[in-house]
Structures are given as C-alpha cells and as structure tokens.
Design a protein around this motif. Structure first.
Motif, mmCIF file in Angstrom:
data_model
loop_
_atom_site.group_PDB
_atom_site.id
_atom_site.type_symbol
_atom_site.label_atom_id
_atom_site.label_comp_id
_atom_site.label_asym_id
_atom_site.label_seq_id
_atom_site.Cartn_x
_atom_site.Cartn_y
_atom_site.Cartn_z
ATOM 1 N N GLY A 84 -10.876 -0.798 48.109
ATOM 2 C CA GLY A 84 -11.394 0.151 46.742
ATOM 3 C C GLY A 84 -12.376 1.260 47.231
ATOM 4 N N VAL A 85 -11.884 2.648 46.521
ATOM 5 C CA VAL A 85 -12.379 3.649 46.440
ATOM 6 C C VAL A 85 -13.015 4.035 45.172
ATOM 7 N N GLU A 86 -14.999 4.007 45.213
ATOM 8 C CA GLU A 86 -14.776 4.018 43.983
ATOM 9 C C GLU A 86 -16.807 5.309 44.877
ATOM 10 N N ALA A 87 -16.821 6.217 43.804
ATOM 11 C CA ALA A 87 -18.019 7.528 43.393
ATOM 12 C C ALA A 87 -19.526 6.915 43.045
ATOM 13 N N TYR A 88 -18.554 6.326 41.863
ATOM 14 C CA TYR A 88 -19.758 6.250 41.464
ATOM 15 C C TYR A 88 -19.947 4.309 40.833
ATOM 16 N N PRO A 89 -20.177 3.282 41.438
ATOM 17 C CA PRO A 89 -20.002 2.296 41.457
ATOM 18 C C PRO A 89 -21.184 1.260 40.115
ATOM 19 N N ILE A 90 -20.290 0.275 39.842
ATOM 20 C CA ILE A 90 -20.827 -0.160 38.638
ATOM 21 C C ILE A 90 -22.245 -0.937 38.862
ATOM 22 N N SER A 91 -22.822 -0.872 37.609
ATOM 23 C CA SER A 91 -24.377 -2.159 38.170
ATOM 24 C C SER A 91 -24.195 -3.483 38.302
ATOM 25 N N SER A 92 -25.103 -4.487 38.719
ATOM 26 C CA SER A 92 -24.571 -5.416 38.729
ATOM 27 C C SER A 92 -25.126 -6.213 37.044
ATOM 28 N N GLN A 110 -14.272 -17.930 40.516
ATOM 29 C CA GLN A 110 -16.207 -17.102 40.091
ATOM 30 C C GLN A 110 -16.995 -16.551 41.066
ATOM 31 N N VAL A 111 -16.643 -17.023 42.406
ATOM 32 C CA VAL A 111 -17.366 -17.620 43.149
ATOM 33 C C VAL A 111 -16.545 -15.448 44.013
ATOM 34 N N ILE A 112 -15.695 -15.872 43.607
ATOM 35 C CA ILE A 112 -14.225 -14.519 44.554
ATOM 36 C C ILE A 112 -14.540 -13.813 43.942
ATOM 37 N N PHE A 113 -14.610 -13.077 42.658
ATOM 38 C CA PHE A 113 -15.037 -12.175 42.035
ATOM 39 C C PHE A 113 -16.879 -11.534 42.042
ATOM 40 N N ASP A 114 -17.583 -12.357 41.703
ATOM 41 C CA ASP A 114 -18.879 -12.598 42.449
ATOM 42 C C ASP A 114 -18.650 -11.657 43.590
ATOM 43 N N GLU A 115 -19.002 -12.006 43.904
ATOM 44 C CA GLU A 115 -18.119 -11.783 46.017
ATOM 45 C C GLU A 115 -17.677 -10.219 46.347
ATOM 46 N N MET A 116 -16.318 -9.989 45.262
ATOM 47 C CA MET A 116 -16.276 -8.717 45.158
ATOM 48 C C MET A 116 -17.096 -7.713 44.894
ATOM 49 N N ALA A 118 -20.457 -8.169 45.599
ATOM 50 C CA ALA A 118 -21.823 -8.339 46.081
ATOM 51 C C ALA A 118 -21.831 -7.556 47.286
ATOM 52 N N ILE A 119 -20.294 -7.789 48.076
ATOM 53 C CA ILE A 119 -20.108 -7.412 49.260
ATOM 54 C C ILE A 119 -20.562 -6.080 49.669
ATOM 55 N N SER A 120 -21.399 -6.302 51.173
ATOM 56 C CA SER A 120 -21.479 -4.115 51.142
ATOM 57 C C SER A 120 -20.796 -3.261 51.069
ATOM 58 N N ARG A 130 -6.424 -15.160 53.375
ATOM 59 C CA ARG A 130 -5.487 -14.106 53.041
ATOM 60 C C ARG A 130 -6.187 -12.489 52.355
ATOM 61 N N PHE A 131 -6.753 -12.457 52.378
ATOM 62 C CA PHE A 131 -7.522 -10.986 51.201
ATOM 63 C C PHE A 131 -8.320 -10.251 51.653
ATOM 64 N N GLN A 132 -8.430 -9.274 52.171
ATOM 65 C CA GLN A 132 -9.764 -8.875 53.478
ATOM 66 C C GLN A 132 -9.585 -7.546 52.075
ATOM 67 N N LEU A 133 -11.476 -7.383 51.661
ATOM 68 C CA LEU A 133 -11.130 -6.079 51.161
ATOM 69 C C LEU A 133 -12.380 -5.066 51.719
ATOM 70 N N THR A 134 -12.419 -3.617 51.876
ATOM 71 C CA THR A 134 -13.056 -3.071 51.961
ATOM 72 C C THR A 134 -13.668 -2.197 50.826
ATOM 73 N N LYS A 135 -14.419 -1.511 50.413
ATOM 74 C CA LYS A 135 -15.455 -1.079 49.361
ATOM 75 C C LYS A 135 -15.436 0.234 49.902
ATOM 76 N N ARG A 136 -14.954 1.675 49.684
ATOM 77 C CA ARG A 136 -15.298 2.788 50.570
ATOM 78 C C ARG A 136 -17.150 3.585 48.570
ATOM 79 N N LYS A 137 -17.628 4.140 49.299
ATOM 80 C CA LYS A 137 -18.775 4.775 48.254
ATOM 81 C C LYS A 137 -17.669 6.276 49.492
#
Length: 226
Positions: A84-92, A110-116, A118-120, A130-137
């Motif tokens: 997931g590519v995002e230049a301006y992440p939303i706030s907690s 719920q823990v999965i959504f929160d983790e998505m 919260a992760i770095s 079955r699911f790997q996530l990379t967030k790129r700012k």
C-alpha cells in the motif's frame, strides 16, 4: 486541510475533505464501493487459477481495501503480498473513528485492522499466514516497481482535485509495475483517464460502476502489447 469523519449511505465511515468536496470512499457507500470496484472487478478476476497474488494499492488511506482483501483472501485460501502506497497517512485518532470492522461483522479480526495501521512503514510485515503487508510512505510519482504485481487498486483522489495523478506518466508507471496479463481497477470512468491508460499500452474496458456511478474502468496489461 480540514478533515471530517462522514457516514456514507451503507452505514460505513469515510474521511471527508470539505475544501475539496472529496472523500476517501464513495458517499454512496464506502464498503459497497470497495467491494464492487476492487474485490469483485479486480480481485475475483486475478485469483482464478492462482494460489498467490501480489497487489499494489495506490492510496492506502483508511486501510479499508487492504482489510477486505485480507477477509476475502482468507475465504478463498489465497496468499497475498500486499503493498500500500500512501504519501499522507491518516492519524491514529482517525483510525479509531472508522467503523469498518463493526459494519463488516468482523469483530474477531479487529486486531488485524488495528495492526495494519500500527505496523511500521517501509518493511514487509506478516499479518497472517496468508497475508503480508508492506506500507510505503511514497509519492505515486516515485513508484518504480517492474513486473511485480498481479493487480493494482488505483484509488487516488479524483482528477478534479489531483489531475497530476491521472496522467500518462503515472499510468506508465502502473503499466511497468504490473505483470503481463495483470489487471488495474479504478472507480474512475473519465474519458481522459481511459485514453491515458490506452496510450501507455493497457487494454481498457468500461464496466458497470458501484452505487452512485454508472461505469468504472478495468485495464489489462496484455501480452504482446506495448
């Protein structure tokens, strides 16, 4: 820029930008739109005969598209590598106001959504077996992946506010990033967007849109095309 939480027509939330008169998801139904545009028109098409799928999301935003992809992947026993590519992440604080887990009746996840959220950033994270996530700012203009993805969720803000995100230059980056026979789906149905996609080599079709929109676009990188 001012930001507000808005309840859409299907009861699910989105983030509204009043200065732009723009939302992260359709005011006609955030969850309905996400399922129609990205899951039914894109995900369902690429998982046929595939046990693993790589997905690039242009505009990670609220995490809704990633979360429903996680849910659908579990149902279909598909392994997902999600970027997931995002230049301006939303706030907690904004994350806490989103009601997707409740509306999807997925409280066990719920823990999965929160983790998505919260992760770095910038590191591949294992969300489940079955699911790997990379967030790129990252700005979309800086994407340089080559032949890496089976599917692209193109969920940028509309061309009326950010026309620079809907140009041939951007769609060439998408074309280069996607594998042969890969699929790109977007809620947009603008003629200028379709022509920009075609100009860089995509085969583009207009298909029925989600609630509130008559049509949307689906593009395919066909073998032996430019």
């Amino acid at each position: 820029m001012k930001r507000e939480i808005l309840i859409t027509s299907d009861g699910s939330t989105t983030i509204h930008l009043p200065d732009w008169n723009e939302q992260y998801h359709s005011k006609h139904g955030a969850i309905q739109e996400a399922y129609h545009v990205f899951l039914r028109a894109g995900f369902d098409k690429v998982i046929v005969n595939n046990k693993s799928v790589s997905i690039l999301e242009i505009g990670f935003g609220t995490g809704l598209n990633a979360f429903i992809t996680f849910l659908e992947a579990a149902k279909n026993a598909i392994k997902i590598n999600y970027v997931g590519v995002e230049a301006y992440p939303i706030s907690s604080e904004e994350v806490l106001k989103l009601n997707y887990v409740k509306e999807l009746k997925a409280t066990k996840e719920q823990v999965i959504f929160d983790e998505m959220h919260a992760i770095s950033w910038e590191e591949k994270q294992v969300i489940s077996e079955r699911f790997q996530l990379t967030k790129r700012k990252q700005f979309f203009q800086d994407i340089s992946d080559k032949n890496a993805f089976d599917l692209i969720y193109f969920d940028a803000f509309g061309a009326q506010n950010q026309p620079e995100l809907w140009t041939e230059d951007i769609f060439l980056k998408m074309y280069n990033a996607i594998k042969e026979n890969g699929v790109l789906v977007t809620y947009s149905a603008k003629g200028s967007v379709r022509r920009a996609m075609q100009a860089v080599g995509f085969s583009v079709e207009r298909i029925p849109g989600p609630p509130g929109k008559r049509e949307m676009l689906r593009a395919t990188k066909q073998v032996n095309k430019k």
